[in-house]
Design an enzyme around this catalytic site. Structure first.
Site, PDB file in Angstrom:
ATOM      1  N   ILE A  67      32.120  15.339  54.264  1.00 13.97           N
ATOM      2  CA  ILE A  67      32.585  16.707  54.493  1.00 13.97           C
ATOM      3  C   ILE A  67      31.614  17.677  53.817  1.00 13.97           C
ATOM      4  O   ILE A  67      31.160  17.425  52.697  1.00 13.97           O
ATOM      5  CB  ILE A  67      34.005  16.901  53.895  1.00 13.97           C
ATOM      6  CG1 ILE A  67      34.954  15.781  54.324  1.00 13.97           C
ATOM      7  CG2 ILE A  67      34.564  18.288  54.219  1.00 13.97           C
ATOM      8  CD1 ILE A  67      35.494  15.860  55.714  1.00 13.97           C
ATOM      9  N   ASP A 157      28.987   8.733  48.680  1.00  8.66           N
ATOM     10  CA  ASP A 157      27.823   8.874  47.787  1.00  8.66           C
ATOM     11  C   ASP A 157      27.485   7.533  47.139  1.00  8.66           C
ATOM     12  O   ASP A 157      27.426   7.402  45.918  1.00  8.66           O
ATOM     13  CB  ASP A 157      28.107   9.957  46.725  1.00  8.66           C
ATOM     14  CG  ASP A 157      29.371   9.686  45.924  1.00  8.66           C
ATOM     15  OD1 ASP A 157      30.241   8.932  46.406  1.00  8.66           O
ATOM     16  OD2 ASP A 157      29.480  10.219  44.807  1.00  8.66           O
ATOM     17  N   HIS A 177      36.929   0.164  38.152  1.00  6.19           N
ATOM     18  CA  HIS A 177      35.986   1.264  37.921  1.00  6.19           C
ATOM     19  C   HIS A 177      34.926   0.773  36.933  1.00  6.19           C
ATOM     20  O   HIS A 177      35.278   0.248  35.862  1.00  6.19           O
ATOM     21  CB  HIS A 177      36.767   2.444  37.341  1.00  6.19           C
ATOM     22  CG  HIS A 177      35.983   3.706  37.249  1.00  6.19           C
ATOM     23  ND1 HIS A 177      34.860   3.829  36.458  1.00  6.19           N
ATOM     24  CD2 HIS A 177      36.155   4.905  37.851  1.00  6.19           C
ATOM     25  CE1 HIS A 177      34.389   5.057  36.576  1.00  6.19           C
ATOM     26  NE2 HIS A 177      35.151   5.725  37.413  1.00  6.19           N
ATOM     27  N   GLU A 247      42.473   9.026  42.913  1.00  3.53           N
ATOM     28  CA  GLU A 247      42.274   7.820  42.108  1.00  3.53           C
ATOM     29  C   GLU A 247      43.501   7.531  41.232  1.00  3.53           C
ATOM     30  O   GLU A 247      43.881   6.374  41.045  1.00  3.53           O
ATOM     31  CB  GLU A 247      41.027   7.999  41.242  1.00  3.53           C
ATOM     32  CG  GLU A 247      40.515   6.749  40.582  1.00  3.53           C
ATOM     33  CD  GLU A 247      39.126   6.976  40.007  1.00  3.53           C
ATOM     34  OE1 GLU A 247      38.144   6.553  40.643  1.00  3.53           O
ATOM     35  OE2 GLU A 247      39.014   7.574  38.920  1.00  3.53           O
TER      36      GLU A 247
HETATM   37  C1  2GW Z   1      32.935  18.316  46.773  1.00  4.02           C
HETATM   38  C2  2GW Z   1      32.970  18.918  45.517  1.00  4.02           C
HETATM   39  C3  2GW Z   1      33.427  18.218  44.422  1.00  4.02           C
HETATM   40  C4  2GW Z   1      33.853  16.901  44.602  1.00  4.02           C
HETATM   41  C5  2GW Z   1      33.833  16.313  45.878  1.00  4.02           C
HETATM   42  C6  2GW Z   1      33.391  17.011  46.975  1.00  4.02           C
HETATM   43  C7  2GW Z   1      33.333  16.381  48.296  1.00  4.02           C
HETATM   44  C8  2GW Z   1      33.779  15.073  48.455  1.00  4.02           C
HETATM   45  C9  2GW Z   1      32.772  17.042  49.429  1.00  4.02           C
HETATM   46  O1  2GW Z   1      32.358  18.229  49.409  1.00  4.02           O
HETATM   47  N1  2GW Z   1      32.672  16.374  50.613  1.00  4.02           N
HETATM   48  C10 2GW Z   1      33.098  15.090  50.750  1.00  4.02           C
HETATM   49  O2  2GW Z   1      32.954  14.490  51.830  1.00  4.02           O
HETATM   50  N2  2GW Z   1      33.702  14.445  49.679  1.00  4.02           N
HETATM   51  C11 2GW Z   1      34.237  13.073  49.887  1.00  4.02           C
HETATM   52  O3  2GW Z   1      35.076  12.706  48.822  1.00  4.02           O
HETATM   53  C12 2GW Z   1      33.080  12.064  49.915  1.00  4.02           C
HETATM   54  O4  2GW Z   1      33.431  10.977  50.749  1.00  4.02           O
HETATM   55  C13 2GW Z   1      33.007  11.633  48.464  1.00  4.02           C
HETATM   56  O5  2GW Z   1      32.328  10.409  48.278  1.00  4.02           O
HETATM   57  C14 2GW Z   1      34.483  11.584  48.121  1.00  4.02           C
HETATM   58  C15 2GW Z   1      34.815  11.691  46.617  1.00  4.02           C
HETATM   59  O6  2GW Z   1      34.065  12.745  46.026  1.00  4.02           O
HETATM   60  P1  2GW Z   1      32.877  12.401  45.003  1.00  4.02           P
HETATM   61  O7  2GW Z   1      32.154  11.198  45.525  1.00  4.02           O
HETATM   62  O8  2GW Z   1      32.068  13.603  44.727  1.00  4.02           O
HETATM   63  O9  2GW Z   1      33.688  12.118  43.710  1.00  4.02           O
HETATM   64  P2  2GW Z   1      33.387  10.986  42.582  1.00  4.02           P
HETATM   65  O10 2GW Z   1      32.188  10.181  42.906  1.00  4.02           O
HETATM   66  O11 2GW Z   1      33.445  11.647  41.255  1.00  4.02           O
HETATM   67  O12 2GW Z   1      34.694  10.150  42.851  1.00  4.02           O
HETATM   68  C16 2GW Z   1      35.705   9.547  42.127  1.00  4.02           C
HETATM   69  O13 2GW Z   1      36.795  10.445  41.870  1.00  4.02           O
HETATM   70  C17 2GW Z   1      37.387  11.048  43.040  1.00  4.02           C
HETATM   71  C18 2GW Z   1      38.565  11.881  42.611  1.00  4.02           C
HETATM   72  O14 2GW Z   1      38.173  12.916  41.770  1.00  4.02           O
HETATM   73  C19 2GW Z   1      37.824  10.005  44.058  1.00  4.02           C
HETATM   74  O15 2GW Z   1      38.913   9.255  43.583  1.00  4.02           O
HETATM   75  C20 2GW Z   1      36.682   9.062  44.361  1.00  4.02           C
HETATM   76  O16 2GW Z   1      37.123   8.060  45.244  1.00  4.02           O
HETATM   77  C21 2GW Z   1      36.160   8.444  43.065  1.00  4.02           C
HETATM   78  O17 2GW Z   1      35.054   7.598  43.366  1.00  4.02           O
HETATM   79 MN    MN Z   2      31.737   9.288  44.748  1.00  2.00          MN
END
Ligand code: 2GW
Ligand code: MN
Length: 297
Positions: A67, A157, A177, A247
């Site tokens: 997204i 990511d 994790h 999560e």
């Molecule tokens: C945008 C701003 C801040 C955080 C996320 C996003 C965002 C996330 C976005 O603009 N567009 C998008 O497609 N995402 C989706 O959500 C994408 O698939 C991404 O991999 C996922 C989770 O966001 P991410 O990868 O930045 O967060 P992480 O790596 O810190 O994720 C952990 O914590 C999350 C909850 O806060 C989730 O539980 C995630 O599954 C965890 O790995």
């Molecule tokens: Mn992520």
């Protein structure tokens, strides 16, 4: 199960754990340890498993959300999945995005397809990540149940860097994790407010599971995602949000409906945590991201 420390099976349990290369710190963990199968390098015979899954003609769906600016991660994600994810099996990628025009075309291996599904975005990033649960649950009923047998749900990511095969599949699987593999229960960042639907009491919680990788049979993933979505909505109605968003709700679900397979940190690693000896193969890695740039609107 309750087994006292004097029970004969106590010793056997410790031996099993040690043979698998784990230190036994706490008997409570040990019990959960033997109840779930952990996948480590050397703990499975992939040829036998591949033969079994081929015989069943198993189809595997991989869901991923890209997204807004997160579409940039898709190229490496899919390209590395082509190299390592369920090679030789029927694979269906489901890419959910608000920017279908930004999705490049990929050359895919035989028996592999990619579907781009347009979804609306949310303003708050917490909603972007949490609403994945709603979209996954809806699509389980609408689509996945007719098209695949197992679903794997992943952050975008990420990049594959080693074998991810059918050994990881089970009714419900989850991964630890990477930052909490060696942490004690007290350190787990579970949601601790009893009013929240993500609540886990201080003296409960087996592991801290990552939200970035889980899956199972379609009907089981439906239950997981549906629970998390409704828990989140119930909190929202009270103007609450669990500490780590989706999560936290996922961890709460797994507290009382335990995964039938637990993936070792080989299956989700982050180089931020270095290269400990117990992770012999880094099969799946968080990609470095420029938080400022990628998360700004
Ligand atoms: C945008 C701003 C801040 C955080 C996320 C996003 C965002 C996330 C976005 O603009 N567009 C998008 O497609 N995402 C989706 O959500 C994408 O698939 C991404 O991999 C996922 C989770 O966001 P991410 O990868 O930045 O967060 P992480 O790596 O810190 O994720 C952990 O914590 C999350 C909850 O806060 C989730 O539980 C995630 O599954 C965890 O790995
Ligand atoms: Mn992520």
């Amino acid at each position: 199960i309750t087994v006292g420390a004097n029970h004969p099976s106590y010793k056997n349990l410790i031996i099993i754990a040690l043979l698998n290369g784990h230190s036994v710190m706490n008997f409570r963990y040990l019990i959960v340890y033997v109840m779930t199968i952990r996948m480590w390098d050397g703990s499975f015979n992939i040829d036998i498993l591949n033969a079994q899954f081929h015989q069943r003609g198993v189809r595997i769906g991989l869901t991923v959300f890209a997204i807004k600016k997160y579409t940039v991660f898709l190229k490496i994600f899919i390209e590395t999945a082509e190299k390592y994810f369920m090679v030789g099996h029927k694979v269906c990628y489901y890419v959910f995005t608000d920017r279908p025009q930004d999705i490049p075309s990929f050359s895919l291996g035989e028996g592999r397809t990619l579907n781009v599904i347009e979804v609306t975005s949310y303003k708050r990033w917490q909603d972007v990540t949490m609403r994945r649960m709603q979209i996954i649950s809806e699509n389980c009923l609408k689509r996945f149940i007719y098209e695949v047998d197992y679903l794997v749900c992943s952050d975008v990511d990420m990049m594959f860097a080693g074998h991810h095969g059918v050994e990881m599949l089970s009714d419900v699987f989850a991964a630890i994790h990477p930052g909490f593999f060696q942490a004690s229960r007290k350190q787990f960042t579970h949601e601790r407010r009893p009013e929240s639907q993500g609540y886990i009491p201080e003296d409960e919680g087996d592991y801290y599971y990552t939200g970035c990788y889980f899956g199972g049979k379609v009907e089981e993933v439906y239950k997981v995602a549906n629970f998390c979505h409704h828990a989140m909505m119930a909190d929202k109605a009270k103007n609450m949000e669990a500490l780590w968003h989706d999560e936290s709700y996922l961890n709460r679900y797994f507290l009382y409906y335990k995964p039938t397979k637990l993936l070792s940190p080989e299956y989700v690693w982050n180089n931020y945590y270095g290269s400990p000896v117990y992770v012999k193969i880094k099969r799946f890695l968080h990609v470095d991201k420029d938080f400022e740039k990628i998360r700004s609107n």
